[in-house]
Design an enzyme around this catalytic site. Sequence first.
Site, short mmCIF file in Angstrom:
data_model
loop_
_atom_site.label_atom_id
_atom_site.label_comp_id
_atom_site.label_asym_id
_atom_site.label_seq_id
_atom_site.Cartn_x
_atom_site.Cartn_y
_atom_site.Cartn_z
N HIS A 40 0.83 -1.21 0.00
CA HIS A 40 0.00 0.00 0.00
C HIS A 40 0.86 1.26 0.00
O HIS A 40 0.52 2.26 -0.63
CB HIS A 40 -0.93 0.01 1.22
N GLY A 151 -2.38 -2.20 -7.43
CA GLY A 151 -1.23 -3.10 -7.45
C GLY A 151 -1.43 -4.22 -8.45
O GLY A 151 -2.54 -4.73 -8.61
N VAL A 180 4.93 -5.73 -4.87
CA VAL A 180 5.98 -5.65 -3.86
C VAL A 180 6.18 -7.05 -3.28
O VAL A 180 5.21 -7.71 -2.90
CB VAL A 180 5.61 -4.66 -2.75
N ARG A 191 -1.43 -11.96 5.14
CA ARG A 191 -1.59 -13.39 5.44
C ARG A 191 -0.26 -14.08 5.74
O ARG A 191 -0.22 -15.11 6.41
CB ARG A 191 -2.28 -14.10 4.27
#
Length: 284
Positions: A40, A151, A180, A191
């Site tokens: 983010h 993303g 990323v 996760r």
Amino acid sequence: MIATLEDLRARLDEIRGTDRAAQGPRIALVSTLGSLHEGHVDLITRAREQADVVVVSTFVNPLRFRTADDTAAYPRSPEADARVLDDLAVDVVFAPSAAELLPAGTATTRVSAGDIGLRYEGRVRPFYFDGVLTVEAKLFHLIAPDVAVYGERDLQRVFLVRRMVRDLNFRVEIDTVPTVRTDDGLPVSSRIALLDEADRRAVAKLPRALEAAASNADMGVDACIAAAQSALMGEQRISLEYLSVVDPATFLPVDEGHRGRAFALIAATVGGHRFIDNAEISLR
């Protein structure tokens, strides 16, 4: 931090100014569910490069989840998120309640993702992309950003948002940021921290499988898929959900005669958690 539609409109009016004939500041939107991580941060940094004003939404969209319990279980870290957003000097943070943004709840009017929305991620969660597109459309309508940044890890989402923008004539550019990754090649995700050491080693084989697919791209699509499957062979902790090679123009599986750019997609469950990844390949 803005929680109501009325306050959002007032803040954006203030930013844009009262002279509608003048060209106002360029506005970028980054749509998130909160629980912000390094991925983010890259999106917000990119948005700052693309615009004068950055708006970040942190709405946990209930339309993306199967049940109310699943929505409630989604991790939330508002204090940590606030620190990240403050450090990045985000101009507007939109954090509405579900009742504020979706007053009709799950009975709301929805945008349909169509056939592609029922493939890959949509095959596992057939409600998912309709929910994603519905809220993205509402945010585009409310904020009217000049650019929205996503993303590339969620490649199917990017494809469907771009198609919605084209089909519904939204006046917004869609920009993307490369995935990323951690030191062992995994896409950054909340996760990962939930996995034990053995599961972490297992899930790290997913990007290796995509690398194997890319390395065999000059032999055709069947060789790509076979190489990826071989990279996962013997790893019983991985429950493979799908492995596909798709055409970027249609997001449909390529045929054997396809040449040129394509995307390899993979999804699997490890340790009770789902992981997705993708890689661009060149078929010859």
